[in-house]
Structures are given as C-alpha cells and as structure tokens.
Scaffold this motif. Sequence first.
Motif, PDB file in Angstrom:
ATOM      1  N   GLU A 208       0.842  -1.204   0.000  1.00 30.88           N
ATOM      2  CA  GLU A 208       0.000   0.000   0.000  1.00 30.88           C
ATOM      3  C   GLU A 208       0.878   1.256   0.000  1.00 30.88           C
ATOM      4  O   GLU A 208       0.583   2.228  -0.709  1.00 30.88           O
ATOM      5  CB  GLU A 208      -0.952   0.002   1.204  1.00 30.88           C
ATOM      6  CG  GLU A 208      -1.873   1.206   1.274  1.00 30.88           C
ATOM      7  CD  GLU A 208      -2.794   1.355   0.074  1.00 30.88           C
ATOM      8  OE1 GLU A 208      -3.166   2.517  -0.226  1.00 30.88           O
ATOM      9  OE2 GLU A 208      -3.129   0.350  -0.579  1.00 30.88           O
TER      10      GLU A 208
ATOM     11  N   ARG B  84       2.156   1.569  -3.503  1.00 35.08           N
ATOM     12  CA  ARG B  84       1.090   2.005  -4.423  1.00 35.08           C
ATOM     13  C   ARG B  84       0.888   3.505  -4.341  1.00 35.08           C
ATOM     14  O   ARG B  84       0.825   4.188  -5.362  1.00 35.08           O
ATOM     15  CB  ARG B  84      -0.223   1.281  -4.137  1.00 35.08           C
ATOM     16  CG  ARG B  84      -1.328   1.598  -5.159  1.00 35.08           C
ATOM     17  CD  ARG B  84      -2.700   1.062  -4.749  1.00 35.08           C
ATOM     18  NE  ARG B  84      -3.168   1.635  -3.509  1.00 35.08           N
ATOM     19  CZ  ARG B  84      -3.647   2.901  -3.376  1.00 35.08           C
ATOM     20  NH1 ARG B  84      -3.685   3.703  -4.406  1.00 35.08           N
ATOM     21  NH2 ARG B  84      -4.058   3.338  -2.212  1.00 35.08           N
ATOM     22  N   ARG B  85       0.809   4.054  -3.119  1.00 37.22           N
ATOM     23  CA  ARG B  85       0.607   5.498  -2.946  1.00 37.22           C
ATOM     24  C   ARG B  85       1.775   6.289  -3.527  1.00 37.22           C
ATOM     25  O   ARG B  85       1.581   7.287  -4.231  1.00 37.22           O
ATOM     26  CB  ARG B  85       0.433   5.841  -1.469  1.00 37.22           C
ATOM     27  CG  ARG B  85      -0.967   5.590  -0.929  1.00 37.22           C
ATOM     28  CD  ARG B  85      -1.193   6.256   0.442  1.00 37.22           C
ATOM     29  NE  ARG B  85      -0.124   6.028   1.403  1.00 37.22           N
ATOM     30  CZ  ARG B  85      -0.025   4.968   2.199  1.00 37.22           C
ATOM     31  NH1 ARG B  85      -0.963   4.031   2.164  1.00 37.22           N
ATOM     32  NH2 ARG B  85       0.969   4.846   3.052  1.00 37.22           N
TER      33      ARG B  85
END
Length: 125
Positions: A108, A111-112
């Motif tokens: 995550e 991804r950001r």
Amino acid sequence: MDFNNNKAIYLQIVEHVCEHILLGTWKPEEKIPSVRDMAVSVEVNPNTVARTYELLQQKGIINNKRGVGFFLSTDAIQQVQSYRKAAFIDDELPQVFKNMYLLEVTTEDIRRMYEAFIKQNFNTK
C-alpha cells in the motif's frame, strides 16, 4: 554519457538506446546513429557500440540493413518493454522486495508513492 562502474558499458549504452525508444525520441523503423557516430556521441570505443548493437539485434530491437545502416524494428517499443521488464523482474525486483520486507514497507505504501510519482512526473490523473 556518465557511466556507472557497477555495470558493463555496453549494457549501459543498451539502456540509453532503450530509453530513447521508450521516450519516443527514436521511432520504429527509423534509422539510428551508426556505430561510429554513437561511439563519438557517448565517447567510447566503436567496438563497445558494436557489441551494444549486436545485443539489440539479438533482442529484435534493431535491424541491420547492409550498406544502409541500423534501423529500429517495427515492434521496437514492444521488444524494449519485454526486454526491460524481464531484466527488472529478474535483477531489480528481488532486491526491492528484500528491502520492503526488512524496512516494513507495505505494498500500500508503494502504491501510494507510485501513484504520486506518476502524477508528478507524467502529468496524469
């Protein structure tokens, strides 16, 4: 061209050529610099560029038209993407995964950061 001591010079020139192709500076079926011209441009021995062009031919990225010169293949972009994707997955990704694990970076988080990078550098949504 500034060379990195950790990688063979001819492979760094391969990356240089691939970048030109992926950025659209060089187009499929377009003539590319001769071995001598490229050697002068990147300040290396012509034999080093010849080795570079030999690898690019093996990968189907360029073609030699005898007496005329070297040209990008019609599917040069796809060939470069395939070649570089395989190299990234085999050579770089294992180290990235190891560092993610050791530093407790989540997918995550990645991804950001990836989305922010794309937005900042390529002006997409």
